[in-house]
Design a protein around this motif. Structure first.
Motif, PDB file in Angstrom:
ATOM      1  N   THR A   1     -38.602  82.309  14.650  1.00  0.00           N
ATOM      2  CA  THR A   1     -38.789  83.596  13.957  1.00  0.00           C
ATOM      3  C   THR A   1     -40.260  83.956  13.798  1.00  0.00           C
ATOM      4  N   PRO A   2     -40.673  85.117  14.274  1.00  0.00           N
ATOM      5  CA  PRO A   2     -42.059  85.560  14.063  1.00  0.00           C
ATOM      6  C   PRO A   2     -42.232  86.133  12.658  1.00  0.00           C
ATOM      7  N   HIS A   3     -43.345  85.814  12.003  1.00  0.00           N
ATOM      8  CA  HIS A   3     -43.594  86.396  10.678  1.00  0.00           C
ATOM      9  C   HIS A   3     -44.184  87.797  10.806  1.00  0.00           C
TER      10      HIS A   3
ATOM     11  N   LYS B   1     -43.173  78.426  23.015  1.00  0.00           N
ATOM     12  CA  LYS B   1     -44.612  78.588  22.753  1.00  0.00           C
ATOM     13  C   LYS B   1     -44.924  79.883  22.005  1.00  0.00           C
ATOM     14  N   ALA B   2     -44.140  80.929  22.270  1.00  0.00           N
ATOM     15  CA  ALA B   2     -44.410  82.229  21.658  1.00  0.00           C
ATOM     16  C   ALA B   2     -44.249  82.207  20.142  1.00  0.00           C
ATOM     17  N   ASN B   3     -43.407  81.303  19.630  1.00  0.00           N
ATOM     18  CA  ASN B   3     -43.130  81.290  18.196  1.00  0.00           C
ATOM     19  C   ASN B   3     -43.613  80.039  17.468  1.00  0.00           C
TER      20      ASN B   3
ATOM     21  N   ALA C   1     -44.109  79.428  13.447  1.00  0.00           N
ATOM     22  CA  ALA C   1     -43.387  78.355  12.755  1.00  0.00           C
ATOM     23  C   ALA C   1     -44.356  77.565  11.873  1.00  0.00           C
ATOM     24  N   ASP C   2     -45.529  77.269  12.412  1.00  0.00           N
ATOM     25  CA  ASP C   2     -46.536  76.550  11.634  1.00  0.00           C
ATOM     26  C   ASP C   2     -46.989  77.387  10.433  1.00  0.00           C
TER      27      ASP C   2
ATOM     28  N   HIS D   1     -42.636  74.574  -0.385  1.00  0.00           N
ATOM     29  CA  HIS D   1     -41.642  73.521  -0.156  1.00  0.00           C
ATOM     30  C   HIS D   1     -40.860  73.694   1.156  1.00  0.00           C
ATOM     31  N   ALA D   2     -41.409  74.417   2.109  1.00  0.00           N
ATOM     32  CA  ALA D   2     -40.720  74.605   3.390  1.00  0.00           C
ATOM     33  C   ALA D   2     -40.806  73.345   4.237  1.00  0.00           C
ATOM     34  N   GLU D   3     -39.744  73.085   5.004  1.00  0.00           N
ATOM     35  CA  GLU D   3     -39.716  71.972   5.945  1.00  0.00           C
ATOM     36  C   GLU D   3     -39.838  72.533   7.363  1.00  0.00           C
ATOM     37  N   LEU D   4     -40.511  71.794   8.231  1.00  0.00           N
ATOM     38  CA  LEU D   4     -40.657  72.209   9.635  1.00  0.00           C
ATOM     39  C   LEU D   4     -40.032  71.154  10.537  1.00  0.00           C
ATOM     40  N   ASN D   5     -39.205  71.617  11.474  1.00  0.00           N
ATOM     41  CA  ASN D   5     -38.559  70.704  12.425  1.00  0.00           C
ATOM     42  C   ASN D   5     -38.700  71.293  13.826  1.00  0.00           C
TER      43      ASN D   5
END
Length: 209
Positions: free
Chosen positions: A95-97, A161-163, A167-168, A176-180
């Motif tokens: 998802t793009p912000h 790569k585009a997103n 994501a970062d 408190h977000a988790e990244l996978n």
């Protein structure tokens, strides 16, 4: 049991979640709205689509789990910002912000050469795909991201790569977000790695019932 709403992207339809859902242990009370259907004949614009999505969610009593991919993620993100009391958890996949204008313009150029038949497997036909895309060029949630307070899981395919930068960004700016990062997977995670996604979602919803 809190309903889980899985929202597809613009390049696919609600059926794109089928294999992921069939692989989930917690597959009860899952809803997959078809974005073109909830528009109910209205002009394909982001404003109309988001309004239709808000109406769809408002018909469900109590809180909801939102999980969206690409365009579906944008709708879920937007809704979580506008209706924080309604969203129990948020899962954003590829998802793009904010809409990357240069990449978006290039995509539109490529799409123009596609025959109408190429859009049959996509959420919208050729005309509506362009209309919706043009209405999204100025979308940017950067200034509001830190307002999200519900548990949030950010997922991105290793090859998407585009997103990846988005994501970062989301994982660093949502509390408190988790990244996978899902290995050997591109943008359409629910179709490319449905079993891996199902396992991740099962674990996440067990922790956040």
């Amino acid at each position: 049991m809190t309903p889980k709403i899985l929202i597809h992207g613009s390049g696919h339809k609600a059926a794109s979640w089928k294999e992921t859902i069939s692989s989930m242990a917690c597959s009860k009370n899952i809803l997959c709205p078809d974005l073109s259907s909830i528009l109910d004949g209205k002009e394909a614009s982001y404003e109309n689509l988001y309004s239709a999505f808000v109406k769809y969610c408002s018909q469900i009593d109590g809180q909801i789990h939102l999980c969206g991919l690409s365009l579906g993620g944008i709708l879920a993100l937007n809704y979580a910002l506008d209706f924080p009391q309604k969203v129990k958890t948020l899962v954003l996949i590829g998802t793009p912000h904010k809409v990357p204008k240069a990449a978006f313009c290039l995509q539109n150029v490529i799409f123009r050469f596609f025959p109408k038949s190429m859009f049959e497997t996509m959420a919208f036909d050729k005309k509506d795909t362009f209309a919706l895309g043009n209405s999204m060029k100025s979308l940017d949630f950067s200034g509001r991201i830190n307002h999200i307070a519900c548990p949030t899981l950010i997922l991105c395919g290793e090859k998407d790569k585009a997103n990846r930068k988005s994501a970062d960004y989301l994982s660093q700016n949502i509390k408190h977000a988790e990244l996978n990062i899902i290995e050997n997977t591109g943008h359409v995670v629910n179709e490319e790695s449905p079993k891996a996604l199902a396992k991740i979602l099962d674990e996440y919803y067990r922790k956040n019932p």
